[in-house]
Design a protein around this motif. Structure first.
Motif, short mmCIF file in Angstrom:
data_model
loop_
_atom_site.label_atom_id
_atom_site.label_comp_id
_atom_site.label_asym_id
_atom_site.label_seq_id
_atom_site.Cartn_x
_atom_site.Cartn_y
_atom_site.Cartn_z
N GLY A 107 0.33 -17.60 -8.18
CA GLY A 107 -0.06 -17.96 -8.21
C GLY A 107 -1.24 -17.71 -7.31
N MET A 108 -1.48 -17.22 -6.70
CA MET A 108 -2.45 -15.99 -5.79
C MET A 108 -3.65 -15.35 -6.54
SD MET A 108 -0.20 -14.47 -2.11
CE MET A 108 -1.46 -15.28 -1.38
N ARG A 109 -4.57 -15.26 -6.57
CA ARG A 109 -5.72 -14.42 -6.95
C ARG A 109 -5.97 -13.35 -6.43
NH1 ARG A 109 -7.49 -18.44 -5.35
NH2 ARG A 109 -8.76 -18.64 -2.86
N GLN A 110 -6.47 -12.15 -7.15
CA GLN A 110 -7.32 -11.18 -7.14
C GLN A 110 -8.59 -11.32 -6.69
OE1 GLN A 110 -6.64 -7.62 -8.68
NE2 GLN A 110 -8.51 -7.04 -7.96
N GLU A 111 -8.87 -11.14 -5.11
CA GLU A 111 -10.41 -11.33 -4.34
C GLU A 111 -10.71 -10.36 -4.20
OE1 GLU A 111 -10.11 -15.91 -2.29
OE2 GLU A 111 -10.10 -14.28 -1.47
N ALA A 112 -10.57 -8.89 -4.50
CA ALA A 112 -10.87 -7.53 -4.13
C ALA A 112 -10.43 -6.43 -3.81
CB ALA A 112 -10.87 -8.11 -2.06
N TYR A 113 -10.85 -5.52 -4.59
CA TYR A 113 -10.35 -4.22 -5.12
C TYR A 113 -11.44 -3.51 -3.36
CZ TYR A 113 -8.07 -0.44 -6.59
OH TYR A 113 -7.08 0.60 -7.04
N LEU A 114 -10.16 -2.89 -2.86
CA LEU A 114 -11.49 -1.85 -1.68
C LEU A 114 -10.69 -0.54 -2.41
CD1 LEU A 114 -10.85 -4.16 1.05
CD2 LEU A 114 -12.27 -4.97 -0.02
N VAL A 115 -12.36 -0.50 -2.35
CA VAL A 115 -11.57 1.36 -2.98
C VAL A 115 -11.35 3.16 -1.74
CG1 VAL A 115 -12.97 3.35 -4.10
CG2 VAL A 115 -13.09 0.73 -5.27
N GLU A 116 -10.56 3.07 -1.56
CA GLU A 116 -9.53 3.88 -0.77
C GLU A 116 -10.96 3.72 0.70
OE1 GLU A 116 -11.39 7.80 -2.02
OE2 GLU A 116 -10.30 8.57 -3.75
N ASN A 117 -10.43 2.13 0.89
CA ASN A 117 -10.62 1.98 2.55
C ASN A 117 -9.65 2.11 3.26
OD1 ASN A 117 -8.36 0.45 1.65
ND2 ASN A 117 -9.22 -1.50 2.68
N GLU A 118 -9.16 3.22 2.73
CA GLU A 118 -7.71 3.55 4.00
C GLU A 118 -7.82 4.67 3.94
OE1 GLU A 118 -4.75 0.58 6.86
OE2 GLU A 118 -4.38 1.06 4.65
N TRP A 119 -7.33 5.59 5.06
CA TRP A 119 -5.89 6.75 5.83
C TRP A 119 -5.11 6.21 5.81
CZ3 TRP A 119 -7.57 11.88 4.15
CH2 TRP A 119 -6.68 12.66 3.99
N PHE A 120 -4.20 6.23 4.66
CA PHE A 120 -2.97 6.11 4.65
C PHE A 120 -1.99 7.03 4.32
CE2 PHE A 120 0.39 3.04 2.87
CZ PHE A 120 0.92 2.38 3.83
N LYS A 121 -1.18 6.95 5.19
CA LYS A 121 0.23 8.41 5.17
C LYS A 121 -0.75 10.03 4.26
CE LYS A 121 3.43 4.89 4.70
NZ LYS A 121 4.65 4.66 4.67
N GLY A 122 -1.54 10.15 5.27
CA GLY A 122 -1.87 11.38 4.44
C GLY A 122 -3.31 11.25 3.41
N GLU A 123 -3.73 10.30 2.90
CA GLU A 123 -4.36 10.24 1.97
C GLU A 123 -5.30 9.22 2.19
OE1 GLU A 123 -2.88 10.06 -1.87
OE2 GLU A 123 -0.74 8.83 -0.99
N TRP A 124 -6.54 9.19 1.13
CA TRP A 124 -6.88 7.87 0.57
C TRP A 124 -6.44 6.70 -0.26
CZ3 TRP A 124 -10.68 6.57 4.42
CH2 TRP A 124 -10.90 7.59 5.34
#
Length: 193
Positions: A154-171
């Motif tokens: 029942g959780m709603r999607q509130e945000a889509y953060l585009v390439e917000n984090e450098w994670f394991k060698g990629e955005w």
């Protein structure tokens, strides 16, 4: 303050503190896998790393005394007596009455609703025992299976953060989901138990 009466039993699962003497092999079975670790902060762990982590009471806390603390508990499939995953509940802020959930499961047990069932139990703790106002979950945008779990809760999607984090060698992009206590209470009782 949160001091659950363990084990927390659901229809098929037992949520309980980790046992550093008996849970290492079960936890290693999924925390050592590349596919499991793809979307979560840690890299595949060795058996020794899993054993060390399970033996550390700060990393396997099962009670919360203050905001900023996190419980990390084992999810055992009662029918077979095996740990098939683990879940976390963080008390993020006392002032804002907010928290966060997270989870990881052994792919050998995916597709049976276990993650949803375990997280429903976490939401009971969050809203009924900690008296939180809002609970969030943040996932890698590529993790469709995890997004499906959160929607079933029942959780709603509130945000889509585009390439917000450098994670394991990629955005990497992040999707943020949330549910309020009132929304959770308004859901059918069967969706909360």
């Amino acid at each position: 303050m949160l001091r659950p009466d363990y084990p927390i039993l659901t229809e098929r699962l037992s949520l309980r503190p980790f046992d550093p003497a008996t849970d290492v092999d079960d936890v290693y079975a999924y925390q050592s896998r590349e596919d499991v670790c793809r979307y979560i902060p840690y890299s595949p762990r060795t058996g020794d790393a899993v054993a060390e982590r399970l033996a550390d009471p700060e990393r396997t806390r099962s009670t919360i005394n203050n905001a900023g603390e996190v419980i990390s508990i084992a999810v055992e499939l009662r029918a077979v007596g095996q740990v098939i995953g683990d879940v976390i509940l963080a008390w993020s802020s006392a002032e804002h009455q907010s928290g966060e959930i997270g989870y990881v499961f052994n792919p050998e047990f995916q597709g049976h609703g276990y993650a949803t069932e375990a997280c429903q139990a976490l939401l009971v703790l969050a809203f009924e025992e900690l008296k939180l106002h809002r609970v969030v979950a943040r996932i890698d945008a590529r993790n469709d299976a995890s997004a499906a779990v959160l929607r079933r809760l029942g959780m709603r999607q509130e945000a889509y953060l585009v390439e917000n984090e450098w994670f394991k060698g990629e955005w990497a992009s992040e999707i943020d989901f949330a549910i309020l206590a009132d929304e959770w209470r308004a859901r059918a009782p069967s969706a909360r138990s």
